[in-house]
Motif scaffolding. Sequence first.
Motif, mmCIF file in Angstrom:
data_model
loop_
_atom_site.group_PDB
_atom_site.id
_atom_site.type_symbol
_atom_site.label_atom_id
_atom_site.label_comp_id
_atom_site.label_asym_id
_atom_site.label_seq_id
_atom_site.Cartn_x
_atom_site.Cartn_y
_atom_site.Cartn_z
ATOM 1 N N ARG A 236 21.719 5.998 -29.793
ATOM 2 C CA ARG A 236 22.491 5.206 -28.823
ATOM 3 C C ARG A 236 21.649 5.026 -27.563
ATOM 4 N NH1 ARG A 236 27.782 4.832 -30.559
ATOM 5 N NH2 ARG A 236 28.484 6.543 -31.903
ATOM 6 N N THR A 237 21.632 3.796 -27.061
ATOM 7 C CA THR A 237 20.909 3.465 -25.842
ATOM 8 C C THR A 237 21.602 2.291 -25.162
ATOM 9 O OG1 THR A 237 18.730 2.896 -24.931
ATOM 10 C CG2 THR A 237 19.326 1.919 -27.061
ATOM 11 N N ALA A 238 21.278 2.060 -23.895
ATOM 12 C CA ALA A 238 21.960 1.008 -23.126
ATOM 13 C C ALA A 238 21.659 -0.382 -23.670
ATOM 14 C CB ALA A 238 21.565 1.104 -21.656
ATOM 15 N N ASP A 239 20.476 -0.568 -24.259
ATOM 16 C CA ASP A 239 20.086 -1.877 -24.791
ATOM 17 C C ASP A 239 19.647 -1.710 -26.244
ATOM 18 O OD1 ASP A 239 19.255 -4.425 -25.292
ATOM 19 O OD2 ASP A 239 17.854 -4.553 -23.605
ATOM 20 N N PRO A 240 20.610 -1.579 -27.154
ATOM 21 C CA PRO A 240 20.251 -1.297 -28.547
ATOM 22 C C PRO A 240 19.425 -2.402 -29.201
ATOM 23 C CG PRO A 240 22.601 -1.806 -28.348
ATOM 24 C CD PRO A 240 22.073 -1.648 -26.966
ATOM 25 N N ALA A 241 19.674 -3.656 -28.858
ATOM 26 C CA ALA A 241 18.939 -4.744 -29.502
ATOM 27 C C ALA A 241 17.447 -4.654 -29.185
ATOM 28 C CB ALA A 241 19.503 -6.088 -29.062
ATOM 29 N N ALA A 242 17.113 -4.383 -27.922
ATOM 30 C CA ALA A 242 15.710 -4.293 -27.530
ATOM 31 C C ALA A 242 15.029 -3.107 -28.192
ATOM 32 C CB ALA A 242 15.605 -4.191 -26.014
ATOM 33 N N PHE A 243 15.727 -1.967 -28.243
ATOM 34 C CA PHE A 243 15.099 -0.789 -28.842
ATOM 35 C C PHE A 243 14.996 -0.934 -30.354
ATOM 36 C CE2 PHE A 243 15.102 3.915 -29.861
ATOM 37 C CZ PHE A 243 13.793 4.108 -29.430
ATOM 38 N N ALA A 244 15.954 -1.643 -30.959
ATOM 39 C CA ALA A 244 15.887 -1.890 -32.395
ATOM 40 C C ALA A 244 14.617 -2.670 -32.734
ATOM 41 C CB ALA A 244 17.125 -2.656 -32.861
ATOM 42 N N GLN A 245 14.246 -3.615 -31.866
ATOM 43 C CA GLN A 245 13.031 -4.379 -32.092
ATOM 44 C C GLN A 245 11.803 -3.481 -32.026
ATOM 45 O OE1 GLN A 245 12.722 -7.679 -32.955
ATOM 46 N NE2 GLN A 245 10.587 -7.076 -33.273
ATOM 47 N N ARG A 246 11.786 -2.558 -31.082
ATOM 48 C CA ARG A 246 10.642 -1.638 -30.971
ATOM 49 C C ARG A 246 10.581 -0.708 -32.181
ATOM 50 N NH1 ARG A 246 8.265 -2.230 -26.199
ATOM 51 N NH2 ARG A 246 9.459 -2.925 -24.356
ATOM 52 N N LEU A 247 11.736 -0.265 -32.662
ATOM 53 C CA LEU A 247 11.771 0.605 -33.847
ATOM 54 C C LEU A 247 11.259 -0.138 -35.080
ATOM 55 C CD1 LEU A 247 15.252 2.277 -33.244
ATOM 56 C CD2 LEU A 247 13.078 3.500 -33.341
ATOM 57 N N SER A 248 11.694 -1.363 -35.238
ATOM 58 C CA SER A 248 11.256 -2.167 -36.389
ATOM 59 C C SER A 248 9.752 -2.395 -36.350
ATOM 60 C CB SER A 248 11.998 -3.500 -36.413
ATOM 61 O OG SER A 248 13.383 -3.314 -36.577
ATOM 62 N N THR A 249 9.227 -2.670 -35.152
ATOM 63 C CA THR A 249 7.783 -2.880 -34.992
ATOM 64 C C THR A 249 7.009 -1.621 -35.366
ATOM 65 O OG1 THR A 249 8.173 -4.495 -33.240
ATOM 66 C CG2 THR A 249 5.971 -3.517 -33.349
ATOM 67 N N ALA A 250 7.630 -0.468 -35.095
ATOM 68 C CA ALA A 250 6.983 0.812 -35.413
ATOM 69 C C ALA A 250 7.118 1.187 -36.885
ATOM 70 C CB ALA A 250 7.576 1.914 -34.541
ATOM 71 N N GLY A 251 7.833 0.379 -37.682
ATOM 72 C CA GLY A 251 7.926 0.611 -39.120
ATOM 73 C C GLY A 251 9.232 1.190 -39.598
ATOM 74 N N ALA A 252 10.204 1.362 -38.700
ATOM 75 C CA ALA A 252 11.492 1.906 -39.107
ATOM 76 C C ALA A 252 12.391 0.820 -39.677
ATOM 77 C CB ALA A 252 12.179 2.574 -37.913
ATOM 78 N N THR A 253 13.378 1.244 -40.436
ATOM 79 C CA THR A 253 14.433 0.352 -40.904
ATOM 80 C C THR A 253 15.657 0.610 -40.035
ATOM 81 O OG1 THR A 253 13.595 0.393 -43.175
ATOM 82 C CG2 THR A 253 15.888 -0.291 -42.858
ATOM 83 N N VAL A 254 16.194 -0.447 -39.454
ATOM 84 C CA VAL A 254 17.279 -0.291 -38.477
ATOM 85 C C VAL A 254 18.464 -1.170 -38.882
ATOM 86 C CG1 VAL A 254 17.904 -0.391 -36.032
ATOM 87 C CG2 VAL A 254 15.508 -0.005 -36.683
ATOM 88 N N ARG A 255 19.655 -0.582 -38.800
ATOM 89 C CA ARG A 255 20.876 -1.373 -38.976
ATOM 90 C C ARG A 255 21.877 -0.991 -37.892
ATOM 91 N NH1 ARG A 255 24.850 1.758 -41.461
ATOM 92 N NH2 ARG A 255 24.093 3.599 -42.600
#
Length: 312
Positions: A236-255
């Motif tokens: 959980r974070t204040a801006d989940p959409a932005a952090f989801a993009q960083r996670l995806s770029t790092a190779g994670a799968t995010v939903r």
Amino acid sequence: MRASRIPGMTSIDVRGLTKRYGPRTVVDDLSFTVSAGQVTGFLGPNGAGKSTTMRMIVGLAAPSAGSVTIAGRRYRDLPVPLTQVGALLDAGAVHGGRTAYHHLLALAASNGLPRRRVAEVLVRTGMEGVAGRRAGEFSLGMRQRLGIAATLLGDPRVLIFDEPVNGLDPEGIRWIRDFMRSLAREGRAVLVSSHLMSEMAQTADHLVVIGRGRLIADTGMSEFMRANGEGTVLVRTADPAAFAQRLSTAGATVREGSESSLVVSGMTGEQIGKLAAYHGVALSELSPQRASLEDVFMELTSDSLDYQGATA
């Protein structure tokens, strides 16, 4: 008399087992073993071929190819099968007009077993108090117990149960779980199919998973979960959409999770925390979520489902 445990002794040996009904292949070149001293969970989606495989093990269906042996012998070659293997494949297969006692007595007499075994198995399955009641008056759960009692009449070393917790209340389900494990501790080989993944997770030592008649996994429970159940991390974070993009770029799968959370797989909690710190992202929650047996099973068999419902 309690069976002595013989570690590593194979009690059921399935090799290249195949069953066809016309052009349809129900069981396809299936091989696995069920060993003494452990509970083997037999899992698969509806229509995977579990019940057909169990029927072939006890000679109720003939294989199109391959073989099944119990302690090195085919079921039909066992001189007194009930003393070698007990099987509960249909709890409803009982004469409703007979009492529980007389149902078991008829089975004992027809298999040359001593009368005393009837009283012994009634006690062991907790049914001595209803021994005089007619089976037709029983709930499904009580018929399950009666069927289990019947499997024990010959004191067999191999036991096979197809969906034994059907119709049982929570107390009955717990009893079945403890009972299966007690049978394995006595050195018996126990093969059990069930759709209740939470119960299998607490009961089985070993898993055989099939889909569309083919073997998907044949491994110990702990190894199965380690290999397939990496789990997820709730973020959980204040801006989940932005952090989801960083996670995806790092190779994670995010939903997306509930209440604006992120459900992340492919990265550990520590790795996610370091990524957040590097980018100056404040996290209000970082919770590793261990995968359940149901989660792993559904993921592993997703390509083997004949029918899938839509999700909202």
